[in-house]
Design a protein around this motif. Structure first.
Motif, mmCIF file in Angstrom:
data_model
loop_
_atom_site.group_PDB
_atom_site.id
_atom_site.type_symbol
_atom_site.label_atom_id
_atom_site.label_comp_id
_atom_site.label_asym_id
_atom_site.label_seq_id
_atom_site.Cartn_x
_atom_site.Cartn_y
_atom_site.Cartn_z
ATOM 1 N N THR A 62 -4.908 5.435 0.746
ATOM 2 C CA THR A 62 -3.802 4.608 0.272
ATOM 3 C C THR A 62 -4.146 4.027 -1.094
ATOM 4 N N LEU A 63 -3.103 3.617 -1.827
ATOM 5 C CA LEU A 63 -3.281 3.031 -3.151
ATOM 6 C C LEU A 63 -2.605 1.672 -3.199
ATOM 7 N N MET A 116 0.834 -1.203 0.000
ATOM 8 C CA MET A 116 0.000 0.000 0.000
ATOM 9 C C MET A 116 0.871 1.257 0.000
ATOM 10 N N MET A 117 0.507 2.224 -0.812
ATOM 11 C CA MET A 117 1.206 3.502 -0.817
ATOM 12 C C MET A 117 0.271 4.587 -0.316
ATOM 13 N N LYS A 118 0.769 5.412 0.596
ATOM 14 C CA LYS A 118 -0.013 6.542 1.069
ATOM 15 C C LYS A 118 0.055 7.653 0.033
ATOM 16 N N LEU A 119 -1.097 8.144 -0.394
ATOM 17 C CA LEU A 119 -1.150 9.170 -1.430
ATOM 18 C C LEU A 119 -1.105 10.560 -0.823
ATOM 19 N N MET A 120 -0.615 11.513 -1.618
ATOM 20 C CA MET A 120 -0.612 12.911 -1.199
ATOM 21 C C MET A 120 -2.038 13.425 -1.107
ATOM 22 N N GLN A 121 -2.270 14.292 -0.123
ATOM 23 C CA GLN A 121 -3.606 14.824 0.111
ATOM 24 C C GLN A 121 -3.738 16.231 -0.464
ATOM 25 N N GLN A 122 -4.894 16.820 -0.221
ATOM 26 C CA GLN A 122 -5.230 18.133 -0.743
ATOM 27 C C GLN A 122 -4.179 19.171 -0.359
ATOM 28 N N SER A 123 -3.783 19.973 -1.336
ATOM 29 C CA SER A 123 -2.808 21.036 -1.095
ATOM 30 C C SER A 123 -3.522 22.368 -0.949
ATOM 31 N N GLN A 124 -3.109 23.158 0.027
ATOM 32 C CA GLN A 124 -3.745 24.459 0.245
ATOM 33 C C GLN A 124 -3.382 25.453 -0.843
ATOM 34 N N HIS A 125 -2.236 25.259 -1.486
ATOM 35 C CA HIS A 125 -1.751 26.252 -2.438
ATOM 36 C C HIS A 125 -1.737 25.736 -3.873
ATOM 37 N N GLY A 126 -2.138 24.495 -4.112
ATOM 38 C CA GLY A 126 -2.158 23.951 -5.464
ATOM 39 C C GLY A 126 -0.799 23.456 -5.909
ATOM 40 N N LEU A 127 -0.701 23.161 -7.194
ATOM 41 C CA LEU A 127 0.533 22.667 -7.805
ATOM 42 C C LEU A 127 1.179 23.789 -8.612
#
Length: 434
Positions: free
Chosen positions: A405-406, A1-12
């Motif tokens: 997770t993925l 299982m891989m933990k995925l990145m969550q919501q970013s406050q400032h975007g990409l």
């Protein structure tokens, strides 16, 4: 299982050069192998699928050297391949399998192609049937791999394709190079034309009529070339989607391939109100340019069978875009998705529903209501062994606050080994270049 990145406050934010185009990497290897002289491929994609093609060609007697993303191929000519000592293991590479089938049917030896569990479930009659009309001997196992090919002299053919498939078309083109005269291939709908463009660059005799559907191929000797492969638009598509649906984002993607048969996602985004600016760089051979993408509020869209060939690989992302749009979107005429690395219609529906997306499955597509807010139902996502589903879900996770997770994340290595590294750098506002 891989933990995925969550919501970013400032975007990409930042600049990214995506890896080389997978379709062009496959074709560059194959055409270089059957040319006279040396071929050098720069910005080659060293992903699992392309490495399967490279390994198979080595087993066919082709000398190939690779230094990171530069590949040097010593061509053996159209008749210079040798019988492999064992079956060619194509891994998960459907493109390579179908293209090599078209090449191997005209050789003077027997070959067996095998693949992993996923590839062994994908349909192969679409190449078997037209190749056999040219005099080829191709034996399948209940319509699937293993595929046993007994090389034969081939005769020219006039053939009306029954499926819109660039892979099947390319298999016929490679077979036609070995036939006893000019062949004519008529497509059901226009599909990506990478094989035609690259074959011309190698000196092949191939023309496409004004209807963009009728292709004429004549036998010809090819000459090795030096080719720089542009960035893969299908890989760039994940970051285009991410920048569009993650608020506050602004990205620049450099030297991305902009072949007109591959830009369906950009056209769809324009119809949906996306904010993508194209700065054209080159027009010769395979067009390429820089893309600037900003986040946007999207409108719903309706896609039918006519729209599908130009966006077949990006349909998981179209579903994700629709899940953020202000209305109900409909996608139909996409039954081809059911015979990809997975049944992508079923897996898209299963995985997006875990995030609370209101999506309804149809036999040939979906209906998606993007007006409904997402409420996570299940934090354990799964790629189902499908690289595009895995990357799509990693992008979707950037819209939610819950940790998810993925499973089977390693499938992403099939086409984009550095995907998570690139995504992390952009989220951390670090410039990326390769």
């Amino acid at each position: 299982m891989m933990k995925l990145m969550q919501q970013s406050q400032h975007g990409l934010h930042g600049t990214l050069a995506v890896p080389g185009d997978k379709s062009l990497s496959h074709r560059g290897l194959i055409l270089g192998a059957i040319s006279q002289g040396t071929t050098e491929l720069r910005h080659f994609l060293p992903a699992e699928d392309c490495l399967s093609t490279l390994t198979a060609l080595r087993a066919l007697g082709v000398a190939i050297q690779r230094q990171e993303t530069t590949v040097v191929i010593e061509g053996r000519g159209i008749n210079g391949l040798v019988r492999p000592q064992q079956p060619l293991d194509m891994g998960n590479a459907g493109t390579a399998t179908r293209l090599l089938a078209g090449l191997l049917v005209g050789q003077n030896f027997e070959t067996t192609l095998v693949g992993d569990d996923s590839l062994s479930q994908r349909p192969m009659e679409r190449v078997q049937e037209p190749l056999m009309r040219m005099g080829a001997q191709v034996a399948l196992t209940a319509g699937h791999l293993p595929m046993r090919i007994t090389g034969q002299p081939l005769h020219a053919i006039d053939y009306q394709m029954t499926v819109a498939s660039a892979q099947a078309k390319s298999a016929l083109i490679l077979a036609a190079l070995q036939a006893d005269g000019p062949s004519k291939i008529i497509e059901k709908l226009p599909t990506r034309d990478h094989t035609e463009r690259m074959l011309q660059a190698f000196g092949g005799q191939i023309t496409t009529a004004s209807d963009q559907r009728t292709i004429t191929v004549s036998p010809a000797k090819l000459q090795g070339q030096m080719i720089t492969i542009p960035g893969d638009l299908s890989s760039a598509a994940f970051f285009i989607t991410a920048a569009t649906i993650v608020p506050g984002s602004k990205l620049c993607l450099t030297n991305v391939g902009l072949n007109p048969t591959r830009t369906g996602l950009l056209s769809i985004l324009e119809r949906m109100g996306g904010r993508v600016t194209i700065r054209q760089r080159t027009q010769v051979g395979e067009p390429a340019g820089d893309l600037e993408i900003q986040s946007a509020q999207l409108q719903p869209i309706k896609l039918t069978a006519q729209d599908i060939p130009a966006v077949i690989d990006e349909l998981p992302l179209v579903a994700l875009l629709a899940a953020t749009a202000d209305g109900i979107s409909e996608i139909s005429g996409a039954a081809e998705l059911r015979v990809k690395e997975t049944d992508r219609i079923a897996t898209i529906v299963t995985e997006l529903r875990k995030l609370g997306v209101k999506i309804t499955e149809r036999p040939d597509g979906f209906v998606i209501d993007g007006r409904e807010p997402w409420h996570v139902q299940d934090t354990q996502l799964d790629s189902h062994g499908d690289h595009r589903i895995g990357m799509m879900m990693a992008i979707a996770a950037l819209r939610i606050q819950e940790p998810v997770t993925l499973a089977n994340a390693s499938a992403i290595n099939i086409s984009y080994p550095t995907f998570f590294e690139d995504l992390q750098r952009l989220q951390a506002n670090t410039e990326v270049s390769k």
